[in-house]
Enzyme design. Structure first.
Site, PDB file in Angstrom:
ATOM      1  CG  PHE A  66      -0.286   0.024   2.551  1.00 38.07           C
ATOM      2  CD1 PHE A  66       0.089   1.225   3.138  1.00 38.07           C
ATOM      3  CD2 PHE A  66      -0.052  -1.149   3.259  1.00 38.07           C
ATOM      4  CE1 PHE A  66       0.690   1.268   4.386  1.00 38.07           C
ATOM      5  CE2 PHE A  66       0.553  -1.121   4.509  1.00 38.07           C
ATOM      6  CZ  PHE A  66       0.927   0.086   5.068  1.00 38.07           C
ATOM      7  N   GLY A 104      -3.097  -6.931   4.203  1.00 32.96           N
ATOM      8  CA  GLY A 104      -2.313  -5.773   4.591  1.00 32.96           C
ATOM      9  C   GLY A 104      -0.970  -5.832   3.889  1.00 32.96           C
ATOM     10  CG  ASP A 105       2.426  -5.684   5.630  1.00 35.82           C
ATOM     11  OD1 ASP A 105       2.019  -4.652   6.178  1.00 35.82           O
ATOM     12  OD2 ASP A 105       3.041  -6.568   6.242  1.00 35.82           O
ATOM     13  CG  HIS A 106       4.285  -6.177  -0.002  1.00 39.20           C
ATOM     14  ND1 HIS A 106       4.685  -6.331   1.307  1.00 39.20           N
ATOM     15  CD2 HIS A 106       5.276  -5.493  -0.625  1.00 39.20           C
ATOM     16  CE1 HIS A 106       5.874  -5.782   1.466  1.00 39.20           C
ATOM     17  NE2 HIS A 106       6.250  -5.266   0.315  1.00 39.20           N
ATOM     18  CD1 TRP A 107      -2.690  -4.034   1.373  1.00 43.37           C
ATOM     19  CD2 TRP A 107      -4.721  -4.923   1.489  1.00 43.37           C
ATOM     20  NE1 TRP A 107      -3.513  -3.092   1.956  1.00 43.37           N
ATOM     21  CE2 TRP A 107      -4.776  -3.624   2.038  1.00 43.37           C
ATOM     22  CE3 TRP A 107      -5.892  -5.674   1.450  1.00 43.37           C
ATOM     23  CZ2 TRP A 107      -5.942  -3.058   2.534  1.00 43.37           C
ATOM     24  CZ3 TRP A 107      -7.057  -5.108   1.961  1.00 43.37           C
ATOM     25  CH2 TRP A 107      -7.077  -3.817   2.495  1.00 43.37           C
TER      26      TRP A 107
END
Length: 720
Positions: free
Chosen positions: A218, A312-315
């Site tokens: 994100f 979350g994170d690299h989503w």
């Protein structure tokens, strides 16, 4: 037995097997996982039923990243605006940015991929009127218009993965900065596929591949003081690249500009009305991410392992509520639980076999230190999450971070033992069935609809924002109330109308935002459909600045339905009278003190004497009700989360739906308590959402009642 073991995942570390095994036994953990920078020992792998192993697709191999620096991930940023005091202006393009995270990309011609924009007029400065000095990182604009402001849209490489950067800075790590590489490039794509296979060969003991996450983080940008500068948990800033833009043009038939990503410095915040270009970009990237993710998940399945995605994170581009997500074929979703809203964001995700919540606090030194008591955060986290779990359960729970830190707080270990036991007891009683819900559906109406299910008024994961909490409280209240909640868009109404199973529509937000709806409120199809829906017996609740768009002499476009209007300064010459103030109403029956409207909204007034004012402050309407044909509407100036406001919303929904008589189905008289009934399983539970002892009476649908007392945060199960 299920009541003593299972449904819990524990973070592990090497070198402390004895201590961790003790926690495994006490928490009833059946799965262990590693974290960023830790490993699971062989002794713990043998002890656990399942072993989770984290996996990063686009970071971690520094040799590959350095050897292929032209395939690092990109990001568009906007320079600080500079005012031209002469006909020449110099713009330091990286001023205020963290130079260890981003660096200008000059491998791709800046004259093609960058834009210099006159922000006073919005005009793009011709490329022949500016030049860039790579040594000074300054863009010089010639023939500038004096006293106009100028910015530069800069294409940058990401030198440091944002999540690794955050963890590094938070934990004071002394590690090499991991660089993210972009699978949009064929070489990198082939590499990550082969690297995945090699990793799977090397991890035969792994049962669940915990994908953290897929490919693009994100939008998270740090400033030159190593602090967050811009964060958008739903952002697509990291998905951009010259190759992707070129492929987009081939697929969609038109060319994107840097400004389509920079968006005047708003970077397509979800609070903005989404442009068609940005919606097309999301569709383009989501399709790509889902296709590549499916290829990776298929490989994981071929090795006989489960694929679990961290929400979350690299989503970016995964879009769990989007149209491509089901194609990925994931076994599970795991996400961080910050409150009831984020719990529902996880538990409502479709097309997976099970969901898991990672509860707070995270075992990091910012929480686990001598100046802090982690039990306080754990208790508040469980209080808000529990009521949401009862409505839509996650199947598993766990914690994250470094267990060595948690072990320094024995009372925290004790408390989590109680929480995990309560979680298993819940599942033991409900037996996979669903909780009772009201006989009508509640629809949240905004510009995003289903794609942002449980995501509205959200900047970063469960973080409080002054401009958001007065609306976010609606979702938090709903997350644990007995209603089926659906998220619909204005386009849904235009294309499909309003579904018959919807009883009440909620529109909430500040004017001009995507959550309120902005220009959609001048669309006659939308306004007519909602008027018709309410006139025929439906309910409508507006919060803050609902239906707001200045058009044809009206700011609240559905003021006739709401019974209130907002003065924006154009009609001050017209006298207003707030005459019909009522002090007793079904909606207010549980209120014992002043109502908290949060940031509230001022200058709202009664349209005519057909509506009733339930609350008035400084001659501003705070709560109003109105009869519109056979239907009803409610206006609220704001609704932060609290037990008092949760009950206020619950009553408003039943009243708006004209179903007041159904309020007392599985109802508790004490607002600090709630009841969830699992009729099919034959059980119901009463919970105490406070830190004080509470006595309450429970009303059942057959009219019978029971009275009980619950201790702080307590609960009791009963047979129906």
């Amino acid at each position: 037995m299920e009541m003593k073991k299972g449904r819990v995942t524990l973070p592990a570390e090497e070198g402390m097997d004895k201590e961790i095994i003790d926690v495994v036994d006490r928490w009833g953990a059946d799965a262990v996982r590693d974290s960023d920078g830790t490993k699971v020992s062989d002794a713990l792998k043998i002890r656990a039923d399942k072993v989770y192993s984290k996996y990063f697709f686009t970071r971690g191999d520094q040799e590959f990243a350095k050897a292929n620096s032209d395939e690092l991930q990109h990001m568009y940023i906007m320079s600080k605006p500079v005012t031209a005091t002469t006909d020449t202006v110099e713009i330091p393009i990286m001023d205020g940015y963290f130079d260890q995270q981003l660096i200008p990309d000059t491998d791709h011609d800046p004259k093609k991929w960058w834009e210099v924009i006159n922000r006073t007029t919005g005009e793009v400065v011709p490329t022949e009127q500016w030049r860039y000095s790579e040594s000074s990182q300054i863009v010089q604009v010639n023939q500038a218009k004096q006293w106009h402001r100028y910015t530069v849209n800069v294409l940058t490489y990401q030198l440091w993965d944002p999540v690794h950067m955050y963890n590094h800075i938070t934990n004071n790590w002394d590690t090499e900065h991991q660089m993210p590489y972009d699978p949009r490039y064929p070489k990198t794509r082939s590499y990550i596929i082969e690297r995945l296979k090699k990793w799977l060969d090397e991890h035969p003991d792994t049962d669940v591949v915990r994908i953290t996450t897929f490919f693009y983080n994100f939008t998270l940008i740090f400033n030159d003081a190593r602090k967050e500068k811009y964060v958008d948990w739903f952002g697509y800033g990291a998905t951009v690249s010259p190759l992707a833009i070129e492929q987009f043009e081939q697929e969609k038939g038109y060319q994107l500009r840097s400004e389509d990503f920079v968006d005047q410095g708003y970077y397509n915040s979800p609070f903005r009305m989404p442009s068609q270009a940005f919606l097309d970009w999301m569709d383009f990237q989501t399709k790509f991410v889902s296709e590549l993710a499916k290829e990776c998940v298929d490989i994981i399945h071929n090795y006989g392992k489960e694929a679990m995605m961290f929400l979350g994170d690299h989503w970016a581009g995964t879009e769990p509520y989007g149209k491509y997500f089901k194609n990925i074929g994931l076994d599970a979703i795991v996400g961080s639980v910050g409150d009831g809203v984020t719990l529902r964001m996880i538990s409502d995700v479709p097309h997976v076999k099970y969901t898991e919540g990672r509860f707070l606090p995270y075992f990091f030194p910012d929480t686990f230190n001598d100046q802090n008591d982690p039990i306080e955060e754990a208790n508040q986290n469980w209080l808000q999450a529990r009521r949401a779990i009862l409505r839509k359960p996650i199947q598993r729970m766990g914690y994250g971070g470094y267990i060595s830190l948690a072990l320094k707080f024995p009372t925290f270990i004790d408390r989590v033992e109680e929480i995990t036991n309560e979680f298993r007891e819940l599942h033991h009683h409900i037996k996979g069935t669903s909780a009772y819900v009201a006989p009508f559906k509640v629809a949240i109406l905004n510009s995003w609809g289903k794609q942002r299910t449980w995501m509205s008024h959200h900047v970063h994961h469960a973080i409080w924002y002054k401009q958001c909490y007065s609306y976010y409280g609606i979702l938090e209240a709903l997350s644990g109330l007995p209603f089926e909640v659906e998220f619909i868009s204005f386009e849904d109404i235009k294309n499909d109308g309003i579904s018959d199973d919807i009883g009440v529509i909620i529109n909430a937000g500040d004017a001009g935002t995507s959550w309120s709806g902005d220009y959609y409120w001048k669309d006659e199809v939308v306004t007519s459909a909602i008027r018709s829906f309410v006139y025929r017996g439906g309910g409508f609740i507006g919060v803050g600045e609902p239906t707001a768009y200045e058009y044809q002499g009206s700011f609240f476009q559905l003021s006739d339905l709401l019974g209130v209007q907002k003065e924006v300064g154009y009609s001050l010459s017209m006298d207003k009278y707030n005459d019909t103030l009522v002090d007793q109403h079904f909606i207010l029956e549980d209120q014992t003190g002043p109502i908290d409207y949060g940031e509230s909204v001022r200058y709202v007034y009664q349209v005519d004497d057909h509506s009733d004012i339930l609350s008035l402050e400084d001659d501003d309407v705070k709560i109003a009700t109105n009869q519109f044909g056979k239907g009803r509407s409610v206006y609220l100036a704001g609704l932060p989360y609290s037990p008092e406001n949760t009950r206020l919303l619950q009553r408003a929904l039943y009243w708006a739906a004209s179903q007041e008589n159904r309020l007392t189905d599985w109802y508790t008289t004490n607002i600090y308590t709630e009841c969830a009934a699992y009729v099919e399983a034959g059980y119901y539970v009463v919970i105490n959402n406070s830190y004080e002892r509470q006595t309450t009476t429970v009303y059942k649908p057959d009219g019978t009642t029971i009275e009980l007392t619950l201790e702080s945060m307590g609960y009791k199960w009963f047979e129906i």
